[in-house]
Motif scaffolding. Structure first.
Motif, PDB file in Angstrom:
ATOM      1  N   ILE A  21       0.862  -1.010   0.096  1.00  6.68           N
ATOM      2  CA  ILE A  21      -0.118  -0.084  -0.053  1.00  6.68           C
ATOM      3  C   ILE A  21       1.010   1.342   0.179  1.00  6.68           C
ATOM      4  O   ILE A  21       2.019   1.234   0.557  1.00  6.68           O
ATOM      5  CB  ILE A  21      -1.079  -0.042   1.192  1.00  6.68           C
ATOM      6  N   ALA A  30      -6.887   1.624   3.464  1.00 10.94           N
ATOM      7  CA  ALA A  30      -6.035   0.232   4.009  1.00 10.94           C
ATOM      8  C   ALA A  30      -6.809  -0.868   4.728  1.00 10.94           C
ATOM      9  O   ALA A  30      -6.649  -2.159   4.345  1.00 10.94           O
ATOM     10  CB  ALA A  30      -4.894   0.765   4.994  1.00 10.94           C
ATOM     11  N   LYS A  33      -8.662  -2.879   2.048  1.00 12.68           N
ATOM     12  CA  LYS A  33      -7.610  -3.430   1.504  1.00 12.68           C
ATOM     13  C   LYS A  33      -7.215  -4.644   2.143  1.00 12.68           C
ATOM     14  O   LYS A  33      -7.267  -5.981   1.764  1.00 12.68           O
ATOM     15  CB  LYS A  33      -6.457  -2.908   1.133  1.00 12.68           C
ATOM     16  N   MET A  34      -7.206  -4.724   3.371  1.00 15.90           N
ATOM     17  CA  MET A  34      -6.733  -6.004   4.163  1.00 15.90           C
ATOM     18  C   MET A  34      -7.936  -6.844   4.313  1.00 15.90           C
ATOM     19  O   MET A  34      -7.764  -7.967   4.340  1.00 15.90           O
ATOM     20  CB  MET A  34      -6.319  -5.281   5.892  1.00 15.90           C
ATOM     21  N   LEU A  42      -0.150  -4.873   5.929  1.00 14.90           N
ATOM     22  CA  LEU A  42       0.348  -4.375   4.608  1.00 14.90           C
ATOM     23  C   LEU A  42       1.693  -3.757   4.488  1.00 14.90           C
ATOM     24  O   LEU A  42       1.921  -3.115   5.570  1.00 14.90           O
ATOM     25  CB  LEU A  42      -0.653  -3.085   4.484  1.00 14.90           C
TER      26      LEU A  42
END
Length: 133
Positions: A21, A30, A33-34, A42
């Motif tokens: 990231i 973030a 995305k996780m 990340l």
């Protein structure tokens, strides 16, 4: 270690998925995305070749956003990440990996081989993902 027993290295037990990231991303982006990548950390991209890697883990969101009472849309990853990140050489014996992570007070670290991040190793992967126990 008894005679004839194979030495287990970091690269033998790492999780091969490395998710990156940008440090300018928001903590909300973030976290999303996780969730979508089903990962626990990340790796924060370098800004230039001489820069250091960073890492953001779940605890960083708790401490830097939730406990601090800040808005996830307004907190950037560079504000809550750990940098520089402790990396583990791919060929390191897992006994030493365990010591390193334990003494550094961290639960996971990226694994590096020939200057490239090839995976992530965690304390739980040392116990759960191999035949030590």
């Amino acid at each position: 270690m008894s005679e004839g027993k194979k030495i287990i290295r970091a690269e033998d037990v790492l999780e091969k998925k490395v998710v990156f990231i940008d440090g300018m991303a928001t903590s909300r982006d973030a976290a999303a995305k996780m969730r979508s990548e089903k990962c626990r950390c990340l790796l924060v991209e370098k800004r230039h070749p001489d820069d250091a890697w960073g890492i953001v883990v779940v605890q960083d969101f708790i401490k830097g956003v939730l406990v601090a009472g800040r808005s996830p849309q307004e907190v950037h990853i560079y504000e809550i990440m750990t940098k520089p990140v402790i990396t583990v050489p791919a060929d390191m014996d897992i006994r030493y990996v365990a010591r390193l992570l334990f003494h550094a007070g961290i639960r996971r670290a990226p694994v590096e081989k020939n200057g490239e991040m090839i995976g992530v190793i965690s304390l739980s992967s040392l116990i759960l993902d191999n035949d030590l126990f």
